[in-house]
Scaffold this active site. Structure first.
Site, mmCIF file in Angstrom:
data_model
loop_
_atom_site.group_PDB
_atom_site.id
_atom_site.type_symbol
_atom_site.label_atom_id
_atom_site.label_comp_id
_atom_site.label_asym_id
_atom_site.label_seq_id
_atom_site.Cartn_x
_atom_site.Cartn_y
_atom_site.Cartn_z
ATOM 1 N N CYS A 79 0.825 -1.022 0.263
ATOM 2 C CA CYS A 79 0.429 0.171 0.376
ATOM 3 C C CYS A 79 0.869 1.254 0.163
ATOM 4 O O CYS A 79 1.325 1.689 -1.495
ATOM 5 C CB CYS A 79 -1.148 -0.147 1.172
ATOM 6 S SG CYS A 79 -2.580 0.823 0.358
ATOM 7 N N HIS A 169 -3.547 -5.211 0.210
ATOM 8 C CA HIS A 169 -3.716 -5.955 1.645
ATOM 9 C C HIS A 169 -2.938 -7.345 1.669
ATOM 10 O O HIS A 169 -4.087 -7.580 2.242
ATOM 11 C CB HIS A 169 -3.618 -5.078 2.695
ATOM 12 C CG HIS A 169 -3.615 -4.186 3.650
ATOM 13 N ND1 HIS A 169 -2.833 -2.861 4.370
ATOM 14 C CD2 HIS A 169 -4.754 -2.302 3.108
ATOM 15 C CE1 HIS A 169 -2.531 -1.621 3.906
ATOM 16 N NE2 HIS A 169 -3.710 -1.525 3.336
ATOM 17 N N GLU A 171 -1.730 -9.065 4.154
ATOM 18 C CA GLU A 171 -2.047 -9.047 5.271
ATOM 19 C C GLU A 171 -2.978 -10.061 5.940
ATOM 20 O O GLU A 171 -3.488 -10.070 6.924
ATOM 21 C CB GLU A 171 -1.403 -8.504 5.582
ATOM 22 C CG GLU A 171 -1.506 -7.715 6.806
ATOM 23 C CD GLU A 171 -1.222 -6.384 4.868
ATOM 24 O OE1 GLU A 171 -1.677 -5.403 5.568
ATOM 25 O OE2 GLU A 171 -1.122 -6.959 3.736
#
Length: 511
Positions: A79, A169, A171
């Protein structure tokens, strides 16, 4: 030495999730503020740049020496990290025509690239950004796009070491193949050997503790909780009975907890002294209904009792603590040097007062990792898998003034509730559960007699980390059984209610 991935934190709300994904791949990592200097030693295998609330076009936007990093190790920008990489190399990042937040469909353009190995050609990802990469620098290539943005993933093809960027993202749970992508970066690109396991951690930590402590002594306050127990067991493995544990009964523990925990510690071979200070705590808590006052009284008295016991020992050089990684991370500012660890994680300034050095063997572990290490150490499951329990104990589950009689009532009711959760295989499905004694009496009928007794509220929540929580949807039949058991067996309670509030707006504890 342990291989390491560094995560440079630019202030993203998701930075801890990146670390957890890396750790789950059995690769050790640390989070540091983007502004902190570090060494490029042989253990550093790669760097991950986090997201950020900043725009790369802000006048005070965080910046790093990215080109110097790419000279040494592979780098993955997520990001903000991807946008910053683009800007540093001469690309164009501008405010998006519409802010992209939530689920998006990523379409791979270079699915043969090692970063996207094994990832579907179309995959759900999670976006959270106000800026977009509109033009990539020279020698950068697009690896993936979405319907809304031209660059969802990229690679710098002429870098000394691989440089990748992801606008989404990986994660976050909603990026369905995000962990695959992180795994590819760690294993295929950074060549991490994935050997960071609980057994590996124990071996390394015990050796480090031996070196740190030498032939000196450690004192430690134990609570019966997971963190302090695992920390004490590790220290004991390193120095044996030169660890002196103190377990204080403050009068607001769960039913039978003082005796049960001491017995468990005895089985583990720990050198622990139990101190019965109930009378002292009850005396001080009398006539003090305010929640914050109760917390302060319990904290102050605990320190006084602990220090009194510590003073009976000689030549103590170290204070053991069960500090874990989220406590450490929360105490570090992205924009400046480390702040002090939150006060409730420090035994009232005792290290300074008594000129002791801290021993914190768990300071780089997350809670779930602490549990894994505990299992590897052979600590009984009934202790390792216990729900979190507040430091002030039942004192903040008794609304208003705390008395010995009220504690006894609540201990009995809570014991029935927790045992029932275990018996009905619901305990593990709940993150935290407890019973609250309300300062409310109501009319009831038992047999032919009218009663006027206390009400208790049952609380059970589901959560990942306690920051947010939802009320647990326990079966009505189960709640009926617990209610009957409490009302029939605990003289002084004639009404049971169930708390269906989430956090936010409520908190998990009532005080």
């Amino acid at each position: 030495m342990t291989e390491k991935i560094l995560i440079l934190d630019f202030g993203s709300q998701y930075t801890q999730l990146i670390a957890r994904c890396v750790r789950e791949a059995n690769v050790y990592c640390e989070i540091i503020p983007y502004s902190k200097s570090f060494e490029f030693d042989g253990n550093l295998k790669g760097i991950i740049l986090s997201g950020s609330p900043f725009s790369v076009n802000d006048t005070n936007a965080p910046v790093i020496n990215l080109k110097g990093m790419v000279e040494k190790v592979p780098v993955l920008g997520i990001c903000y990290g991807a946008q910053l990489s683009t800007k540093i190399y001469g690309g164009r990042v501008e405010k998006s025509s519409k802010r992209e937040y939530g689920r998006a469909q990523m379409e791979a353009k270079k699915s043969n690239d090692v970063l996207l190995k094994g990832v579907s050609e179309k995959s759900q990802v999670w976006m959270s950004h106000g800026d977009s990469i509109l033009e990539l620098p020279a020698d950068f290539e697009v690896l993936a796009t979405t319907e809304s943005i031209p660059v969802a993933a990229f690679k710098y093809t002429k870098a000394p070491h691989p440089l990748y960027g992801l606008q989404f993202h990986p994660e976050v749970h909603h990026s369905t193949e995000g962990k695959n992508i992180i795994h590819n970066f760690l294993v295929t690109i950074c060549n991490c050997s994935q050997d960071w396991t609980p057994a590996h951690f124990i071996t390394d930590t015990v050796e480090q503790l031996k070196q740190q402590i030498g032939d000196r002594k450690v004192i430690m306050a134990l609570s019966g909780g997971v963190d302090s127990t695992v920390a004490a067991t590790l220290i004991h493995k390193a120095i044996g009975d030169r660890l002196y544990g103190i377990f204080v009964d403050n009068g607001v523990l769960r039913k039978g907890e003082f005796e049960q925990v001491l017995e468990t510690y005895k089985l583990l071979g720990l050198n622990i002294k139990g101190v019965d200070a109930k009378a002292l705590f009850y005396k001080e808590l009398k006539d003090n209904p305010d929640p914050e006052t109760k917390r302060k009284i319990i904290g102050r008295l605990f320190i006084e009792v602990f220090q009194e016991e510590a003073n009976k020992l000689t030549d103590i050089k170290f204070l053991g603590q069960g500090t874990i990684y989220p406590d450490v991370i929360e105490s570090v500012s992205v924009h400046g040097p480390s702040a002090t660890i939150k006060s409730h994680h420090n035994v009232g300034g005792l290290p300074e007062k008594m000129h002791m050095e801290l021993v914190e063997p768990l300071r780089f572990l997350f809670k779930d990792e602490v549990r894994k290490v505990g299992r590897e150490l052979g600590i009984p499951a009934n202790l390792i898998d216990r729900h979190p329990f507040p430091g002030p104990g039942l004192a903040i589950r008794i609304l208003g003034e705390v008395t010995e009689e009220k504690v006894a009532l609540l201990q009995e009711a809570d014991d029935i509730y927790i045992k029932a959760l275990r018996e009905h295989d619901l305990y593990a499905a709940v993150w935290q559960a407890g019973t609250i004694l309300l300062p409310v009496k109501s009319v009831g009928v038992m047999g032919d007699e009218r009663t006027y007794e206390y009400t208790v509220a049952l609380r059970a929540v589901t959560s990942v980390d306690g920051m947010t929580a939802d009320w647990a949807h326990l079966p009505y039949e189960f709640l009926a059984v617990v209610s009957n058991e409490i009302c029939n067996n605990v003289r002084g309670i004639n009404r049971v209610v169930y708390d269906i509030s989430s956090k936010p707006p409520a908190t998990i504890e009532w005080e």
